[in-house]
Scaffold this motif. Structure first.
Motif, short mmCIF file in Angstrom:
data_model
loop_
_atom_site.label_atom_id
_atom_site.label_comp_id
_atom_site.label_asym_id
_atom_site.label_seq_id
_atom_site.Cartn_x
_atom_site.Cartn_y
_atom_site.Cartn_z
N TRP A 71 0.89 -1.34 -0.32
CA TRP A 71 0.06 -0.19 -0.16
C TRP A 71 0.93 1.18 0.08
N HIS A 72 2.10 1.13 -0.15
CA HIS A 72 3.15 2.52 -0.46
C HIS A 72 4.24 1.94 -1.24
N THR A 86 -1.96 7.31 -7.57
CA THR A 86 -2.30 8.48 -6.52
C THR A 86 -1.86 9.91 -7.39
N ALA A 101 -6.26 7.06 -4.48
CA ALA A 101 -5.89 7.94 -3.39
C ALA A 101 -5.03 9.26 -3.78
N LYS A 109 -2.03 11.85 -2.40
CA LYS A 109 -0.83 11.79 -1.55
C LYS A 109 -0.60 13.36 -0.89
N THR A 145 -9.16 8.57 -0.10
CA THR A 145 -8.33 8.34 0.90
C THR A 145 -7.12 9.38 0.78
N CYS A 162 -3.20 9.82 1.55
CA CYS A 162 -2.08 9.13 2.16
C CYS A 162 -1.06 10.13 2.49
N VAL A 195 -4.58 7.53 5.53
CA VAL A 195 -3.40 6.62 5.82
C VAL A 195 -2.17 7.25 6.31
N GLU A 247 1.13 7.34 6.52
CA GLU A 247 1.96 6.33 5.60
C GLU A 247 3.55 6.31 6.63
N THR A 257 0.16 2.66 7.54
CA THR A 257 1.14 1.58 6.88
C THR A 257 2.32 1.77 7.52
N TYR A 262 -9.16 0.06 2.07
CA TYR A 262 -9.36 0.64 0.85
C TYR A 262 -10.62 0.05 0.15
#
Ligand code: DOR
Ligand code: ZN
Length: 347
Positions: free
Chosen positions: A13-14, A74, A97, A99, A132, A134, A171, A173, A194, A300
């Motif tokens: 997820w990243h 993203t 998402a 960022k 979302t 991040c 999220v 990160e 995360t 998600y």
């Protein structure tokens, strides 16, 4: 008897896949993941839906034929981001998402947000549509000690934003501190975090004790051992709010081994082997699948993968390349500092 471990296909997820020759070199090392949230900090950054769609096509072209990986794109939030473009790209299925990089926080973040109030309309639109955010959670104020930047960000930026924009899905990160763990636990279903592979296995001594080791330098920088232990406890707890985001961030060695070297650990090639060892060491192998394959998808609002992967525990350490080559340059693979017995079978 040989020990094996079968998991639903993990998601990352990243992830940084870069572009051009670096993308071609590193994409195959993440090809066996199911989904990956792709970071937009290219030069120039990915700021529009059209750019995200074009980048997604370049990633798909760089993956081996039949690779399972489905890139989840993203957009890079800037002071000038248009809420309508974000919503349109999300509704069209182009992005998963957005960022948030505070301007200047890390690699290629110069176009990041300088003032959270400027992006409030974007955040409100995201909250309305369930998009979302991040977050790279570090303040950039030079007066704040680098080891405190995550905790200060939570108090002075993240918590205020979440109060001003209720319902915004966030999220956190690559959390690196017990403060991050605690704050993630304080939220409801709209807050998650995360954790990277490397932050589960190194503390700041790896970077600084007995000589400076640039391959362990990343951002947020690894913290003291008590924080690493808090991250390990969170990751191995099975709690749904914590999931894997490797933040695998390749740089050529020539850019890392410098008087002013780049931040980033390249963990894509050996992430699952490292995680299996770490979870086994903590008697938590039965919770590895939650961390790598279930919790992130649930946050998600996606189904977990129906595919399976198998890890086999070998009698002797499993080899992995010390470096890979990208456009004629070496890129050093993260060395966890312990032997890796868990081998990921070919996908
Ligand atoms: O260590 C890092 N490397 N942290 C980041 O936030 C960015 C990343 C990169 O892009 O190299
Ligand atoms: Zn990153």
């Amino acid at each position: 008897m040989t020990q094996t471990l079968t998991l639903r296909r993990p998601d990352d997820w990243h992830l940084h896949l870069r572009d051009g020759a670096m993308l071609a070199a590193v994409a195959p090392h993440s090809a066996g993941f199911g989904r990956a949230i792709i970071m937009p900090n290219l030069v120039p950054p990915v700021v529009t839906g059209a750019q995200a769609a074009a980048y997604r096509d370049r990633i798909l072209a760089a993956l081996p034929e039949g690779a399972p990986l489905q890139p989840q794109m993203t957009l890079y939030l800037t002071d000038a981001t248009d809420p309508a473009d974000v919503v349109a790209a999300f509704k069209a299925g182009i992005i998963r998402a957005v960022k948030l990089y505070p301007a200047g926080a890390t690699t290629n973040s110069d176009s990041g947000v300088t003032d959270m109030d400027r992006v409030r309309p974007v955040l409100e639109a995201m909250a309305e549509h369930g998009i979302t955010m991040c977050v790279h959670g570090e303040v950039t104020d030079p007066a704040v000690d680098i080891f405190d930047r995550e905790a200060v960000f939570i108090d002075t930026v993240l918590d205020p934003i979440r109060r001003k924009v209720p319902g915004l899905r966030v999220v956190m990160e690559h959390i690196t501190t017990s403060d991050g763990v605690d704050y993630a636990r304080s939220g409801g279903d709209d807050l998650a975090a995360t954790i990277t592979t490397h932050h589960l296995v190194i503390n700041r001594n790896a970077i600084l004790a007995g000589g400076i080791r640039p391959h362990y330098y990343c951002l947020p920088v690894a913290k003291r051992e008590s924080h690493r232990l808090a991250l390990r406890q969170a990751a191995t707890s099975g709690e749904g709010r914590f999931f894997l985001g490797t933040d695998s961030a390749p740089h050529p060695d020539t850019a890392k081994l410098q008087a002013c070297g780049c931040a980033g650990c390249f963990t894509a090639p050996n992430t699952m082997s490292i995680l299996a060892q770490a979870f086994q060491d903590d008697n938590a192998l039965d919770r590895l699948e939650a961390f790598t394959s279930l919790n992130g998808a649930a946050f998600y609002r996606m189904a977990p993968s129906d595919d399976r992967i198998t890890l086999v525990r070998l009698d002797t350490p499993a080899p992995y390349p010390a470096t890979i080559s990208a456009g004629g340059e070496d890129v050093t693979v993260f060395d966890p500092g312990f032997p890796l017995y868990w081998h990921l079978e070919d996908v």
